[in-house]
Motif scaffolding. Structure first.
Motif, mmCIF file in Angstrom:
data_model
loop_
_atom_site.group_PDB
_atom_site.id
_atom_site.type_symbol
_atom_site.label_atom_id
_atom_site.label_comp_id
_atom_site.label_asym_id
_atom_site.label_seq_id
_atom_site.Cartn_x
_atom_site.Cartn_y
_atom_site.Cartn_z
ATOM 1 N N MET A 156 45.181 43.006 47.032
ATOM 2 C CA MET A 156 43.796 42.656 46.698
ATOM 3 C C MET A 156 42.992 42.449 47.974
ATOM 4 S SD MET A 156 42.416 39.519 44.347
ATOM 5 C CE MET A 156 40.661 39.320 44.055
ATOM 6 N N ASN A 157 41.793 43.055 48.059
ATOM 7 C CA ASN A 157 40.963 42.941 49.243
ATOM 8 C C ASN A 157 40.324 41.560 49.279
ATOM 9 O OD1 ASN A 157 39.349 43.303 51.409
ATOM 10 N ND2 ASN A 157 38.252 45.079 50.619
ATOM 11 N N SER A 158 40.583 40.822 50.375
ATOM 12 C CA SER A 158 40.063 39.463 50.481
ATOM 13 C C SER A 158 38.974 39.357 51.532
ATOM 14 C CB SER A 158 41.205 38.500 50.825
ATOM 15 O OG SER A 158 41.821 38.889 52.050
ATOM 16 N N SER A 159 38.343 40.477 51.909
ATOM 17 C CA SER A 159 37.283 40.431 52.900
ATOM 18 C C SER A 159 36.053 39.740 52.314
ATOM 19 C CB SER A 159 36.922 41.861 53.346
ATOM 20 O OG SER A 159 36.346 42.572 52.269
ATOM 21 N N PRO A 160 35.171 39.194 53.197
ATOM 22 C CA PRO A 160 34.006 38.455 52.703
ATOM 23 C C PRO A 160 33.057 39.303 51.867
ATOM 24 C CG PRO A 160 34.392 38.013 55.034
ATOM 25 C CD PRO A 160 35.300 39.151 54.651
ATOM 26 N N THR A 161 33.123 40.636 52.018
ATOM 27 C CA THR A 161 32.178 41.506 51.310
ATOM 28 C C THR A 161 32.786 42.180 50.081
ATOM 29 O OG1 THR A 161 32.797 43.413 52.687
ATOM 30 C CG2 THR A 161 31.009 41.982 53.484
ATOM 31 N N SER A 162 34.052 41.913 49.795
ATOM 32 C CA SER A 162 34.723 42.648 48.712
ATOM 33 C C SER A 162 34.096 42.354 47.353
ATOM 34 C CB SER A 162 36.217 42.310 48.694
ATOM 35 O OG SER A 162 36.404 40.917 48.499
ATOM 36 N N LEU A 163 33.809 41.091 47.061
ATOM 37 C CA LEU A 163 33.217 40.749 45.770
ATOM 38 C C LEU A 163 31.818 41.329 45.635
ATOM 39 C CD1 LEU A 163 34.360 37.055 45.210
ATOM 40 C CD2 LEU A 163 35.025 39.066 43.910
ATOM 41 N N PHE A 164 31.044 41.278 46.720
ATOM 42 C CA PHE A 164 29.707 41.883 46.685
ATOM 43 C C PHE A 164 29.802 43.372 46.356
ATOM 44 C CE2 PHE A 164 26.036 44.021 48.339
ATOM 45 C CZ PHE A 164 24.977 43.152 48.122
ATOM 46 N N ASP A 165 30.718 44.069 47.039
ATOM 47 C CA ASP A 165 30.895 45.498 46.790
ATOM 48 C C ASP A 165 31.311 45.758 45.344
ATOM 49 O OD1 ASP A 165 30.282 45.994 49.423
ATOM 50 O OD2 ASP A 165 32.363 45.976 50.089
ATOM 51 N N SER A 166 32.179 44.908 44.804
ATOM 52 C CA SER A 166 32.639 45.084 43.428
ATOM 53 C C SER A 166 31.493 44.914 42.440
ATOM 54 C CB SER A 166 33.752 44.072 43.123
ATOM 55 O OG SER A 166 34.148 44.166 41.768
ATOM 56 N N TYR A 167 30.678 43.863 42.641
ATOM 57 C CA TYR A 167 29.539 43.648 41.741
ATOM 58 C C TYR A 167 28.525 44.785 41.874
ATOM 59 C CZ TYR A 167 31.152 38.886 40.833
ATOM 60 O OH TYR A 167 31.869 37.793 40.446
ATOM 61 N N GLU A 168 28.371 45.299 43.095
ATOM 62 C CA GLU A 168 27.423 46.391 43.288
ATOM 63 C C GLU A 168 27.893 47.647 42.563
ATOM 64 O OE1 GLU A 168 24.946 48.286 47.011
ATOM 65 O OE2 GLU A 168 27.092 47.938 47.258
ATOM 66 N N GLN A 169 29.189 47.938 42.603
ATOM 67 C CA GLN A 169 29.720 49.100 41.887
ATOM 68 C C GLN A 169 29.494 48.965 40.380
ATOM 69 O OE1 GLN A 169 30.945 51.986 43.015
ATOM 70 N NE2 GLN A 169 30.407 51.313 45.088
ATOM 71 N N ASP A 170 29.748 47.772 39.847
ATOM 72 C CA ASP A 170 29.506 47.538 38.416
ATOM 73 C C ASP A 170 28.026 47.729 38.088
ATOM 74 O OD1 ASP A 170 32.176 46.988 38.068
ATOM 75 O OD2 ASP A 170 31.940 44.815 38.198
ATOM 76 N N PHE A 171 27.166 47.222 38.970
ATOM 77 C CA PHE A 171 25.728 47.365 38.749
ATOM 78 C C PHE A 171 25.320 48.843 38.724
ATOM 79 C CE2 PHE A 171 21.577 48.068 40.728
ATOM 80 C CZ PHE A 171 20.750 47.389 39.854
ATOM 81 N N LEU A 172 25.829 49.621 39.669
ATOM 82 C CA LEU A 172 25.472 51.040 39.735
ATOM 83 C C LEU A 172 25.967 51.790 38.504
ATOM 84 C CD1 LEU A 172 26.161 51.749 43.528
ATOM 85 C CD2 LEU A 172 23.956 51.464 42.387
ATOM 86 N N GLN A 173 27.120 51.407 37.966
ATOM 87 C CA GLN A 173 27.605 52.033 36.742
ATOM 88 C C GLN A 173 26.673 51.746 35.575
ATOM 89 O OE1 GLN A 173 31.645 50.737 36.154
ATOM 90 N NE2 GLN A 173 32.436 51.850 37.919
ATOM 91 N N PHE A 174 26.218 50.498 35.461
ATOM 92 C CA PHE A 174 25.253 50.161 34.407
ATOM 93 C C PHE A 174 23.969 50.964 34.583
ATOM 94 C CE2 PHE A 174 27.668 46.078 33.885
ATOM 95 C CZ PHE A 174 27.941 46.240 32.535
ATOM 96 N N ILE A 175 23.494 51.068 35.833
ATOM 97 C CA ILE A 175 22.238 51.774 36.098
ATOM 98 C C ILE A 175 22.366 53.250 35.740
ATOM 99 C CG2 ILE A 175 20.738 52.582 37.963
ATOM 100 C CD1 ILE A 175 20.123 49.777 37.010
ATOM 101 N N ASP A 176 23.507 53.877 36.062
ATOM 102 C CA ASP A 176 23.708 55.283 35.713
ATOM 103 C C ASP A 176 23.655 55.486 34.200
ATOM 104 O OD1 ASP A 176 23.947 56.007 38.347
ATOM 105 O OD2 ASP A 176 26.133 55.903 38.387
#
Length: 225
Positions: free
Chosen positions: A1-21
């Protein structure tokens, strides 16, 4: 599991882009079924998906606070782009609801005018009233959404103001501690000087006592001899 400080942000952004598509396909597809009921179902699904996308943006705002300052600027830009997309499709949804309400109202009005009865049938009047109620409901929901957005913005501003105040208090406390450290250092230096001076005085006093004892001893020896 990626524990970098930006991993959760990236995950939420991917979910957001899927909703937008998904939302884009539904709102910008002009070749779909034109039936009123089907279109209403599509708009309702889009509204639910926009709520989910809005939640993703809220989570991104939370996660960005924990991202290091060195890379936070680019993530702020991505967050602004997400908010812009969200606002755009909320506006498209609002226009779609308005168009649907006008379409229902026009179809009801046409049916009302072409009716054989002078004032239209009861079904036509009921349909017209239902369409008007739907339009008012859609307007009310949009107003509620705007009110919630304004309240959220106000709460965010209050939180930022509180954080700024706390930061100033911490900086003031840090300055006070630095001043106290400087005072302690000066007091410690003064005490050391006083201790050295005390030792010097003791040595001088001991030397004087020794000299006096020697003189007394010499005087007594001379008298005895």
């Amino acid at each position: 599991m990626n524990s970098s400080p930006t991993s959760l942000f990236d995950s939420y952004e991917q979910d957001f882009l899927q909703f937008i598509d998904t939302i884009r396909e539904k709102l910008e597809d002009d070749g779909g079924d034109d039936r009123s009921d089907d279109r209403k179902n599509v708009l309702r699904r889009v509204e639910m998906e926009l709520d989910e996308a809005d939640e993703m943006v809220s989570q991104m705002e939370i996660e960005i606070q924990g991202i290091p300052q060195s890379v936070r600027v680019q993530y702020h830009t991505r967050l602004r782009n997400a908010k812009a997309n969200l606002s755009r499709y909320k506006k498209l949804l609002k226009e779609g609801n308005s168009q649907m309400a006008r379409s229902d109202l026009l179809s009801s009005s046409q049916s009302f005018v072409t009716s054989d009865e002078p004032y239209g049938s009861n079904n036509d009047r009921t349909h017209l009233l239902t369409s008007t109620a739907l339009l008012e409901d859609g307007t009310r929901r949009l107003q509620d959404s705007q009110r919630i957005a304004l309240e959220t913005e106000s709460q965010g501003a209050d939180i930022l103001m509180n954080l700024r105040t706390q930061r100033e208090q911490i900086e003031n406390a840090r300055g006070t501690l630095n001043t106290a450290d400087s005072s302690i250092d000066r007091a410690s230096g003064t005490l050391k000087k006083m201790i050295r001076q005390m030792y010097k005085q003791r040595i001088v006093t001991a030397a004087i006592i020794i000299v006096l004892v020697l003189l007394i001893g010499i005087i007594i020896w001379e008298k005895l001899s």
